[in-house]
Motif scaffolding. Structure first.
Motif, PDB file in Angstrom:
ATOM      1  N   LEU A   1       0.828  -1.335   0.399  1.00 38.60           N
ATOM      2  CA  LEU A   1      -0.092  -0.114  -0.119  1.00 38.60           C
ATOM      3  C   LEU A   1       0.993   1.168   0.153  1.00 38.60           C
ATOM      4  O   LEU A   1       0.539   1.615  -0.410  1.00 38.60           O
ATOM      5  CB  LEU A   1      -0.860   0.053   1.495  1.00 38.60           C
ATOM      6  N   GLY A   2       2.047   1.696   1.136  1.00 34.60           N
ATOM      7  CA  GLY A   2       2.994   2.042   0.839  1.00 34.60           C
ATOM      8  C   GLY A   2       1.986   3.246   1.672  1.00 34.60           C
ATOM      9  O   GLY A   2       1.667   3.201   2.408  1.00 34.60           O
TER      10      GLY A   2
ATOM     11  N   LEU B   1      -6.985  -3.540   7.618  1.00 35.40           N
ATOM     12  CA  LEU B   1      -5.360  -3.474   6.357  1.00 35.40           C
ATOM     13  C   LEU B   1      -4.897  -4.055   5.369  1.00 35.40           C
ATOM     14  O   LEU B   1      -4.087  -4.140   4.304  1.00 35.40           O
ATOM     15  CB  LEU B   1      -3.883  -2.793   7.192  1.00 35.40           C
ATOM     16  N   LEU B   2      -5.175  -5.561   6.179  1.00 37.00           N
ATOM     17  CA  LEU B   2      -4.877  -6.747   5.441  1.00 37.00           C
ATOM     18  C   LEU B   2      -5.564  -7.194   3.781  1.00 37.00           C
ATOM     19  O   LEU B   2      -4.793  -7.193   3.686  1.00 37.00           O
ATOM     20  CB  LEU B   2      -4.743  -7.735   6.197  1.00 37.00           C
ATOM     21  N   ALA B   3      -6.603  -6.822   4.544  1.00 39.19           N
ATOM     22  CA  ALA B   3      -8.251  -6.918   3.452  1.00 39.19           C
ATOM     23  C   ALA B   3      -7.101  -5.731   1.585  1.00 39.19           C
ATOM     24  O   ALA B   3      -7.473  -6.118   0.976  1.00 39.19           O
ATOM     25  CB  ALA B   3      -9.763  -6.918   3.678  1.00 39.19           C
ATOM     26  N   MET B   4      -7.100  -4.934   2.158  1.00 40.70           N
ATOM     27  CA  MET B   4      -6.473  -3.454   1.929  1.00 40.70           C
ATOM     28  C   MET B   4      -6.016  -4.069   1.075  1.00 40.70           C
ATOM     29  O   MET B   4      -5.761  -4.026  -0.724  1.00 40.70           O
ATOM     30  CB  MET B   4      -6.761  -1.974   1.632  1.00 40.70           C
ATOM     31  N   ALA B   5      -4.780  -4.844   1.511  1.00 42.94           N
ATOM     32  CA  ALA B   5      -3.369  -4.520   0.419  1.00 42.94           C
ATOM     33  C   ALA B   5      -3.353  -6.488  -0.222  1.00 42.94           C
ATOM     34  O   ALA B   5      -3.462  -5.956  -1.149  1.00 42.94           O
ATOM     35  CB  ALA B   5      -2.404  -5.507   1.949  1.00 42.94           C
TER      36      ALA B   5
ATOM     37  N   ALA C   1      -2.699  -5.674  -4.232  1.00 38.62           N
ATOM     38  CA  ALA C   1      -1.861  -6.856  -4.800  1.00 38.62           C
ATOM     39  C   ALA C   1      -2.497  -7.814  -6.034  1.00 38.62           C
ATOM     40  O   ALA C   1      -2.195  -8.011  -6.310  1.00 38.62           O
ATOM     41  CB  ALA C   1      -1.470  -7.392  -4.038  1.00 38.62           C
ATOM     42  N   ALA C   2      -3.575  -7.782  -6.150  1.00 36.82           N
ATOM     43  CA  ALA C   2      -4.475  -8.520  -6.949  1.00 36.82           C
ATOM     44  C   ALA C   2      -4.523  -8.222  -7.946  1.00 36.82           C
ATOM     45  O   ALA C   2      -5.258  -8.248  -8.955  1.00 36.82           O
ATOM     46  CB  ALA C   2      -6.396  -9.464  -6.062  1.00 36.82           C
ATOM     47  N   ALA C   3      -4.837  -6.567  -7.882  1.00 34.96           N
ATOM     48  CA  ALA C   3      -5.691  -6.013  -9.071  1.00 34.96           C
ATOM     49  C   ALA C   3      -4.372  -6.157  -9.765  1.00 34.96           C
ATOM     50  O   ALA C   3      -4.185  -5.530 -10.625  1.00 34.96           O
ATOM     51  CB  ALA C   3      -5.833  -4.577  -8.425  1.00 34.96           C
ATOM     52  N   GLU C   4      -3.037  -6.169  -8.804  1.00 34.44           N
ATOM     53  CA  GLU C   4      -2.006  -5.689  -9.888  1.00 34.44           C
ATOM     54  C   GLU C   4      -0.602  -6.622 -10.246  1.00 34.44           C
ATOM     55  O   GLU C   4      -0.510  -6.613 -10.812  1.00 34.44           O
ATOM     56  CB  GLU C   4      -1.045  -4.694  -8.842  1.00 34.44           C
TER      57      GLU C   4
ATOM     58  N   THR D   1      -0.624 -10.264   0.713  1.00 36.15           N
ATOM     59  CA  THR D   1       0.027 -10.853   2.294  1.00 36.15           C
ATOM     60  C   THR D   1       0.707 -11.672   2.770  1.00 36.15           C
ATOM     61  O   THR D   1       1.558 -11.821   3.202  1.00 36.15           O
ATOM     62  CB  THR D   1      -1.195  -9.941   3.108  1.00 36.15           C
ATOM     63  N   ALA D   2       0.065 -12.948   2.446  1.00 45.86           N
ATOM     64  CA  ALA D   2       0.474 -14.676   2.753  1.00 45.86           C
ATOM     65  C   ALA D   2       2.117 -14.924   2.557  1.00 45.86           C
ATOM     66  O   ALA D   2       1.796 -15.809   2.981  1.00 45.86           O
ATOM     67  CB  ALA D   2      -0.894 -15.097   2.359  1.00 45.86           C
ATOM     68  N   VAL D   3       2.103 -13.818   1.486  1.00 49.32           N
ATOM     69  CA  VAL D   3       3.480 -14.104   0.635  1.00 49.32           C
ATOM     70  C   VAL D   3       4.777 -14.310   1.606  1.00 49.32           C
ATOM     71  O   VAL D   3       5.818 -15.153   1.570  1.00 49.32           O
ATOM     72  CB  VAL D   3       4.319 -14.126  -0.296  1.00 49.32           C
ATOM     73  N   GLY D   4       4.914 -13.641   2.941  1.00 48.58           N
ATOM     74  CA  GLY D   4       5.910 -13.309   4.056  1.00 48.58           C
ATOM     75  C   GLY D   4       5.666 -14.112   5.201  1.00 48.58           C
ATOM     76  O   GLY D   4       6.364 -13.774   5.614  1.00 48.58           O
TER      77      GLY D   4
END
Length: 322
Positions: free
Chosen positions: A253-254, A299-303, A307-310, A315-318
């Motif tokens: 999200l930056g 916060l996690l849902a927004m991220a 991520a899905a759109a881009e 977030t689960a990758v980490g």
């Protein structure tokens, strides 16, 4: 087996003043430790016991109750490391003794079980039967999952007779066969205590109960410790996963993160081992744990949505192991 030796030592020292109870005990001891033999075409009564004290007590009871004078012989047990046994033999007058004790019936046939007059006797006689059988071939194991009081029997009929006597004095016993050998087994904790008390081993019954209680307390403590350890491990793993997802969310999200969600994320990363309730106390102003959990969840849902759109990892990758 130390507990078995304790029971037998206590029972050997016990002397019931009632002749019928002593006769029942002696008959059971003879039946379960040897019984009838034929020596030089004569009926002989023999008992093989595991202690000299018990052998001498048996010989004394035979003299006092039936007027016979047995011989005592030490015999080597089978096997190189087997302990010595002590044989109490009555050859002269053996058939008469066998009739008097009920080991022979009126037709000179060996009784397969136990004399009916004893198995239907009073409570003292039934307790004497159990006492004699245990002295002859009984064992008591330590308290625990496999705790048992067992008596090895010379025949299935003898096992059933002993079970019948047990039920008449309130002992929950069962007959079973182990590798072809009939046994009478008492397994339930209360039944083992009842059996010991009925036979007259009250001191050992109390000691056995104390051992059982100590083991149960120790087992309970171990279970609690293991439970706490497991909970701590799960909590630590959950905290690591949560922090990894929050870090990834803030990367995705930056500068787009709303201030209230950023504050929740930074609290999570600043206090990695804290509970949600504790995170709420660190917030300014303080938040409830539900409010903190809700903000981190958003916060996690927004991220993940961005991520899905881009088309980038969410977030689960980490999360370790994901």
């Amino acid at each position: 087996m130390p507990l078995t030796a304790d029971v037998k030592a206590e029972l050997i020292a016990l002397r019931d003043p009632r002749p019928s109870a002593r006769a029942a005990e002696l008959t059971a001891l003879l039946r379960f430790s040897g019984g009838l033999h034929s020596i030089a075409n004569r009926v002989a009564v023999e008992a093989e016991v595991d202690s000299e004290i018990l052998a001498r007590r048996t010989a004394r009871d035979l003299m006092e109750l039936y007027g016979v004078r047995p011989e005592l012989v030490q015999v080597q047990g089978s096997g190189p490391n087997a302990p010595s046994l002590y044989a109490v033999r009555v050859i002269e007058g053996g058939e008469t003794l066998a009739r008097q004790t009920g080991l022979l019936d009126q037709r000179r046939r060996a009784v397969r079980g136990l004399p009916n007059r004893l198995t239907t006797g009073n409570r003292a006689d039934l307790a004497g039967l159990w006492r004699g059988a245990f002295l002859a071939s009984g064992t008591l194991s330590d308290p625990g999952r496999s705790a048992a009081l067992e008596i090895t029997c010379p025949s299935g009929e003898a096992a059933m007779a002993l079970v019948g006597a047990a039920h008449r004095i309130g002992i929950a016993a069962k007959a079973r066969e182990v590798r072809g050998v009939p046994r009478v087994v008492v397994r339930e904790t209360d039944a083992i205590r009842t059996a010991l008390q009925a036979m007259g081993a009250a001191r050992t019954a109390a000691h056995w109960d104390a051992l059982r209680e100590r083991r149960e307390v120790r087992a309970g403590v171990n279970r609690l410790v293991n439970f706490d350890d497991a909970n701590l491990r799960r909590s630590a793993q959950a905290a690591v996963a949560a922090c990894a997802r929050v870090e990834r969310a803030m990367e995705i999200l930056g500068d787009e993160i709303p201030d209230h969600l950023r504050e929740a994320g930074e609290l999570r990363l600043a206090h990695r081992d804290a509970s949600l309730d504790e995170l709420g106390h660190h917030a300014s102003p303080p938040l409830t744990k539900d409010a903190v959990a809700g903000r981190i969840r958003r916060l996690l849902a927004m991220a993940d949505k961005k991520a899905a759109a881009e088309g980038v990892p969410g977030t689960a990758v980490g999360v370790p192991g994901s």
